[in-house]
Design a protein around this motif. Structure first.
Motif, PDB file in Angstrom:
ATOM      1  N   ILE A   8       0.841  -1.190   0.000  1.00  0.00           N
ATOM      2  CA  ILE A   8       0.000   0.000   0.000  1.00  0.00           C
ATOM      3  C   ILE A   8       0.880   1.246   0.000  1.00  0.00           C
ATOM      4  O   ILE A   8       1.878   1.306   0.716  1.00  0.00           O
ATOM      5  CB  ILE A   8      -0.931  -0.023   1.229  1.00  0.00           C
ATOM      6  N   THR A  12      -2.853   4.512  -3.135  1.00  0.00           N
ATOM      7  CA  THR A  12      -3.801   3.394  -3.062  1.00  0.00           C
ATOM      8  C   THR A  12      -5.160   3.902  -2.601  1.00  0.00           C
ATOM      9  O   THR A  12      -5.279   4.476  -1.525  1.00  0.00           O
ATOM     10  CB  THR A  12      -3.292   2.309  -2.093  1.00  0.00           C
ATOM     11  N   TYR A  14      -8.296   1.844  -3.018  1.00  0.00           N
ATOM     12  CA  TYR A  14      -9.155   0.757  -2.542  1.00  0.00           C
ATOM     13  C   TYR A  14      -8.513  -0.596  -2.827  1.00  0.00           C
ATOM     14  O   TYR A  14      -7.643  -0.727  -3.687  1.00  0.00           O
ATOM     15  CB  TYR A  14     -10.548   0.819  -3.173  1.00  0.00           C
ATOM     16  N   TYR A  84      -2.378   6.506   6.615  1.00  0.00           N
ATOM     17  CA  TYR A  84      -3.190   5.526   5.900  1.00  0.00           C
ATOM     18  C   TYR A  84      -4.303   5.023   6.818  1.00  0.00           C
ATOM     19  O   TYR A  84      -4.073   4.214   7.714  1.00  0.00           O
ATOM     20  CB  TYR A  84      -2.350   4.334   5.457  1.00  0.00           C
ATOM     21  N   TYR A  86      -7.821   3.006   6.646  1.00  0.00           N
ATOM     22  CA  TYR A  86      -8.655   2.171   5.780  1.00  0.00           C
ATOM     23  C   TYR A  86      -9.857   1.653   6.548  1.00  0.00           C
ATOM     24  O   TYR A  86      -9.749   1.333   7.729  1.00  0.00           O
ATOM     25  CB  TYR A  86      -7.845   0.982   5.235  1.00  0.00           C
ATOM     26  N   ASN A 101      -9.541   3.493   1.262  1.00  0.00           N
ATOM     27  CA  ASN A 101      -8.727   4.550   1.847  1.00  0.00           C
ATOM     28  C   ASN A 101      -9.628   5.761   2.077  1.00  0.00           C
ATOM     29  O   ASN A 101     -10.196   6.308   1.130  1.00  0.00           O
ATOM     30  CB  ASN A 101      -7.580   4.905   0.900  1.00  0.00           C
ATOM     31  N   ARG A 103      -9.028   8.766   2.647  1.00  0.00           N
ATOM     32  CA  ARG A 103      -8.561  10.001   2.012  1.00  0.00           C
ATOM     33  C   ARG A 103      -9.136  10.212   0.612  1.00  0.00           C
ATOM     34  O   ARG A 103      -9.362  11.346   0.194  1.00  0.00           O
ATOM     35  CB  ARG A 103      -7.028   9.970   1.923  1.00  0.00           C
TER      36      ARG A 103
END
Length: 197
Positions: A8, A12, A14, A84, A86, A101, A103
């Motif tokens: 990752i 990244t 998804y 990160y 998730y 993700n 973001r």
């Protein structure tokens, strides 16, 4: 061509479960370029990447519980800096579980009983999960992100004596490292308490 593993990175967006005959594999979407096929299931990719950041998946779940109080379908902070975050669509015991993700989610809406997700790069995906469930998972990830940043900010505020920009930058890095260290130590103290019982 499919990869066995996937690391990752900043782009990244998804990691989606996809069925390939009798097997479940992954499709990874990045901000730029075509989707990437990976032979591992999404949960294994997350577990592998937690180890890549020197933590176990179980310890990341424990961190989520201690910071946010979330007890199931835990969003995960992969790194100690909170870059990160998730969140998942299902329980991590389900092979078809997918990860997103936080973001890069631009918007999402109800679409024929499923959820249509629009990403920052205008890519759209239909996800086999109800809007209310997806919304709940998204909000849990937002809560985790907020709680983690709040913990960093509290550590940062302990000492506001930096006056010069160079000193300020040096101390900012120190505070971020201290926040990560304190979060880790808090987690380890929790493990020690569990082991004492």
């Amino acid at each position: 061509m499919s990869r066995q593993h996937y690391i990752i990175n900043d782009e990244t967006m998804y990691i989606i479960a996809k069925t390939n005959g009798r097997y479940t594999e992954s499709t990874v979407g990045e901000l730029y370029g075509e989707p990437i096929s990976c032979l591992s299931i999404p949960n294994k990719i997350l577990e592998h990447n937690c180890k890549y950041h020197f933590q176990t998946y179980a310890s990341r779940k424990d961190l989520t519980r201690s910071l946010s109080g979330i007890r199931s379908k835990h969003p995960i902070i992969l790194d100690l800096f909170g870059s990160y975050v998730y969140f998942c669509t299902h329980s991590d015991r389900v092979m078809e579980n997918s990860w997103f993700n936080l973001r890069y989610i631009d918007s999402y809406y109800d679409y024929n009983g499923n959820t249509k997700v629009k990403f920052e790069n205008n890519e759209e995906l239909e996800i086999d999960i109800s809007y209310s469930s997806f919304n709940n998972q998204y909000l849990n990830a937002v809560k985790l992100h907020y709680k983690f940043n709040l913990a960093k900010e509290k550590t940062y505020r302990k000492d506001e004596s930096a006056k010069f920009s160079y000193e300020h930058q040096q101390q900012e890095m120190q505070y971020i490292n201290e926040a990560a260290r304190e979060t880790y130590l808090k987690y380890m103290r929790g493990i020690d308490q569990i082991n004492k019982v």
